[in-house]
Structure formats: C-alpha cells, structure tokens
Design a protein around this motif. Structure first.
Motif, short mmCIF file in Angstrom:
data_model
loop_
_atom_site.label_atom_id
_atom_site.label_comp_id
_atom_site.label_asym_id
_atom_site.label_seq_id
_atom_site.Cartn_x
_atom_site.Cartn_y
_atom_site.Cartn_z
N SER A 14 -1.33 -7.36 -3.99
CA SER A 14 -1.21 -6.09 -4.72
C SER A 14 -2.33 -5.11 -4.39
O SER A 14 -3.51 -5.41 -4.60
CB SER A 14 -1.21 -6.37 -6.23
OG SER A 14 -1.35 -5.18 -6.97
N SER A 15 -1.96 -3.92 -3.92
CA SER A 15 -2.96 -2.88 -3.68
C SER A 15 -3.57 -2.41 -4.99
O SER A 15 -4.74 -2.03 -5.04
CB SER A 15 -2.32 -1.70 -2.94
OG SER A 15 -1.26 -1.14 -3.68
N ASP A 35 0.81 -1.22 0.00
CA ASP A 35 0.00 0.00 0.00
C ASP A 35 0.84 1.27 0.00
O ASP A 35 0.46 2.28 -0.59
CB ASP A 35 -0.90 0.03 1.24
CG ASP A 35 -2.31 -0.46 0.93
OD1 ASP A 35 -2.51 -0.95 -0.19
OD2 ASP A 35 -3.18 -0.35 1.80
N TYR A 36 1.96 1.24 0.71
CA TYR A 36 2.74 2.45 0.93
C TYR A 36 4.07 2.45 0.18
O TYR A 36 4.85 3.39 0.29
CB TYR A 36 3.00 2.64 2.43
CG TYR A 36 1.76 2.45 3.27
CD1 TYR A 36 0.58 3.13 2.97
CD2 TYR A 36 1.74 1.57 4.35
CE1 TYR A 36 -0.57 2.95 3.71
CE2 TYR A 36 0.59 1.38 5.11
CZ TYR A 36 -0.56 2.07 4.79
OH TYR A 36 -1.70 1.89 5.52
N ALA A 83 -12.72 -8.00 -2.01
CA ALA A 83 -11.34 -8.01 -2.49
C ALA A 83 -10.47 -7.82 -1.27
O ALA A 83 -10.58 -6.80 -0.58
CB ALA A 83 -11.11 -6.90 -3.51
N VAL A 84 -9.61 -8.79 -0.97
CA VAL A 84 -8.83 -8.75 0.27
C VAL A 84 -7.36 -9.03 -0.02
O VAL A 84 -7.00 -9.63 -1.03
CB VAL A 84 -9.34 -9.79 1.30
CG1 VAL A 84 -10.77 -9.49 1.70
CG2 VAL A 84 -9.22 -11.21 0.75
N ILE A 90 -9.98 0.13 2.74
CA ILE A 90 -8.74 0.84 2.45
C ILE A 90 -8.64 2.08 3.33
O ILE A 90 -9.61 2.48 3.98
CB ILE A 90 -8.63 1.24 0.96
CG1 ILE A 90 -9.67 2.30 0.61
CG2 ILE A 90 -8.77 0.03 0.05
CD1 ILE A 90 -9.48 2.88 -0.80
N ASP A 91 -7.47 2.71 3.33
CA ASP A 91 -7.30 3.97 4.05
C ASP A 91 -8.17 5.05 3.41
O ASP A 91 -8.24 5.16 2.18
CB ASP A 91 -5.84 4.42 3.99
CG ASP A 91 -4.91 3.45 4.69
OD1 ASP A 91 -5.20 3.09 5.84
OD2 ASP A 91 -3.89 3.06 4.09
N ARG A 92 -8.79 5.88 4.25
CA ARG A 92 -9.63 6.96 3.73
C ARG A 92 -8.84 7.84 2.76
O ARG A 92 -9.37 8.30 1.75
CB ARG A 92 -10.18 7.80 4.88
CG ARG A 92 -11.09 8.94 4.44
CD ARG A 92 -11.58 9.75 5.62
NE ARG A 92 -12.53 9.01 6.43
CZ ARG A 92 -13.84 8.96 6.19
NH1 ARG A 92 -14.35 9.62 5.16
NH2 ARG A 92 -14.63 8.27 6.98
#
Length: 284
Positions: free
Chosen positions: A217-218, A102-103, A186-187, A234-236
């Motif tokens: 994979s994000s 993600d980051y 989706a996870v 997911i993150d806002r």
C-alpha cells in the motif's frame, strides 16, 4: 483574423505540464524539442501572454497558464468524445489492465471513467500489483496491458513512455531521522523497482538499514513516513506537505512510467485507444 485554439497546440501544452520538461514532452509526442517550443510559442501568441516559467530543471505554470490548463482539459476531453461519437461505439473488447498501487487512484478516478464513457463496449478489468510482478503477468498471458515504472537505465523499446519521474528520498517534515545510525525504511513488498533501487543504493553506500514497514500500500508507506517512523523512496511529484526531501542520500537514477502490452494486444484497436487515452491524461 480570428484567433483559434488548435487542439494539437493544446495537446503539446498539456504534455509539457504533465511531463515537466520540453524534452520529455517531445519524446512522448514523437516531435523534436524545437517543434514543442514552437507549439508553445504559437499558443502563447493566441493566449496573449506567457504560459510557462522555464528553467534547466522543470517548467511551471504562470497565472495565465493555470487558467488555460484548467479550462482546456475539458475542451480536450470533449474533442475526443465528439470524435468517439462520430466513429460510433462499435469498438468492443476486453482489456485486462495492471496498475501499481501508487498510480491506481489517479487512473481509476480520472482515466478509466472517460475511456469507458467514450467506448462503452470495451470491458476493462483492473488488477493491482508491483511493476515487476505486472511484467511477469503480461509475459504469462494473465494481463493484456499494464502501467509500470522502471529505471531509465533499463531498455524496453516496445514500451510507451507516459512520463519520466524522479525518485527522491523522503522523511517526515522537520526531523533528522535520516541521520540515524541504522536507517529505518518503509518499502514496498518485493518485487518492486523502488525497493530494488533502495537496496542496491544503500549496499553501494555501505549504509546500514532496517525495515520498519513492508507493504503493497502506497498509503501505508505515506503514513509511515509522515508520522516519523521511517524514510522511503517516492516520486518527486508525490511528495506531500508533511514530508521533506532528504539531501545527501545515495543518488537514484530517473525512472520512466511506461505503458506496456502483451504481444497479442498490439493489433487490438481497443488497446490502442486505451494507450492513447493514457498518453493524453496520465499524470502524477
């Protein structure tokens, strides 16, 4: 008297924008919320106007704030570069850094190049994986440091908080896929903090679900949501224009994005410099 843009005030300003809250910025900077407010007030006095819009949930930039945000980021980078040059480049070492998918893009593009430029004798080795697995690798001595995400309900006193984040349920824009009798998901591949949050919250809510996509994979999860195949968590700060936040779903507690390190790395100067760099520059 000539107005001066103090570096400490600019760091506070950037921390508030990066975290989205005065209280979170205060925690990150090891200051009181009142001290953070005073810093912003002093900076607004120098800038000649209001820099931030504030409400109970978050802060946003005014037009003047956007101008200062854009120009001062380079000023902070140059300031840190000058200090690094004055201190010399004698600091050397090897850091094995773990990062969730993600980051990874942000860290690779915007954090590590500046760090490597400032301290060219520090060798960085990057390894990607889900947060829970990164923690295991640190415990086994396979990594020195990692960026991980975990619920704020979990206690990790040795970790450095980079910023708080609010996980939200998302689906494709303009659809009611969340009303499906069996919720398509989706996870991320286990072990994963957000997958755990999804599983536990749906179990408590007695909500039936099925996994449409399981991936490291994000980007794959993003595509799956945007094309209408599934919903996810997911993150806002990562919600795209092709997604919508789904209301009425089980509440997920806020999480923290943390910088953690192995016990052996706490005395390492290069690792401490990386921690400082991430604290100053990490964002969603």
């Amino acid at each position: 008297m000539t107005d001066i843009l103090h570096i400490e005030l600019l760091r506070t300003f950037h921390a508030v924008i990066r975290t989205g809250k005065f209280s979170a910025a205060a925690e990150q900077l090891h200051k009181s919320p009142a001290a953070v407010s005073v810093h912003i007030q002093r900076l607004e006095a120098v800038a000649g106007g209001q820099l931030l819009h504030r409400d109970n949930q978050s802060v946003t930039l005014t037009m003047l704030g956007k101008r200062l945000w854009g120009s001062s980021a380079e000023l902070l980078r140059l300031h840190d570069q000058v200090l690094a040059d004055l201190r010399g480049t004698s600091i050397a070492g090897r850091i094995r850094l773990g990062v969730p998918d993600d980051y990874a893009a942000h860290i690779i593009r915007e954090v590590l190049p500046a760090f490597s430029e400032a301290w060219p004798n520090v060798v960085l080795e990057l390894r990607m994986g889900p947060s829970n697995l990164l923690k295991e690798w640190i415990q086994r001595g396979e990594l020195d440091t990692a960026v991980v995400v975990q619920s704020q309900e979990e206690i990790n006193p040795d970790a450095q908080v980079l910023m708080p984040t609010t996980p939200v349920w998302v689906g494709p824009l303009g659809t009611d896929i969340a009303l499906s009798e069996v919720l398509p998901l989706a996870v991320y591949t286990a072990p994963c903090a957000y997958r755990k949050a999804i599983t536990e919250s749906l179990k408590v809510a007695a909500r039936r679900s099925r996994i449409v996509l399981e991936s490291h994979s994000s980007q794959a999860i993003k595509e799956c949501v945007e094309t209408g195949l599934a919903v996810s968590l997911i993150d806002r700060g990562k919600v795209t224009a092709m997604m919508q936040i789904i209301e009425g779903m089980p509440v997920i507690p806020d999480h923290n994005i943390l910088f953690i390190r192995s016990a052996a790395s706490y005395e390492d100067k290069a690792t401490e410099l990386l921690a400082q760099t991430l604290k100053q520059t990490f964002r969603l």
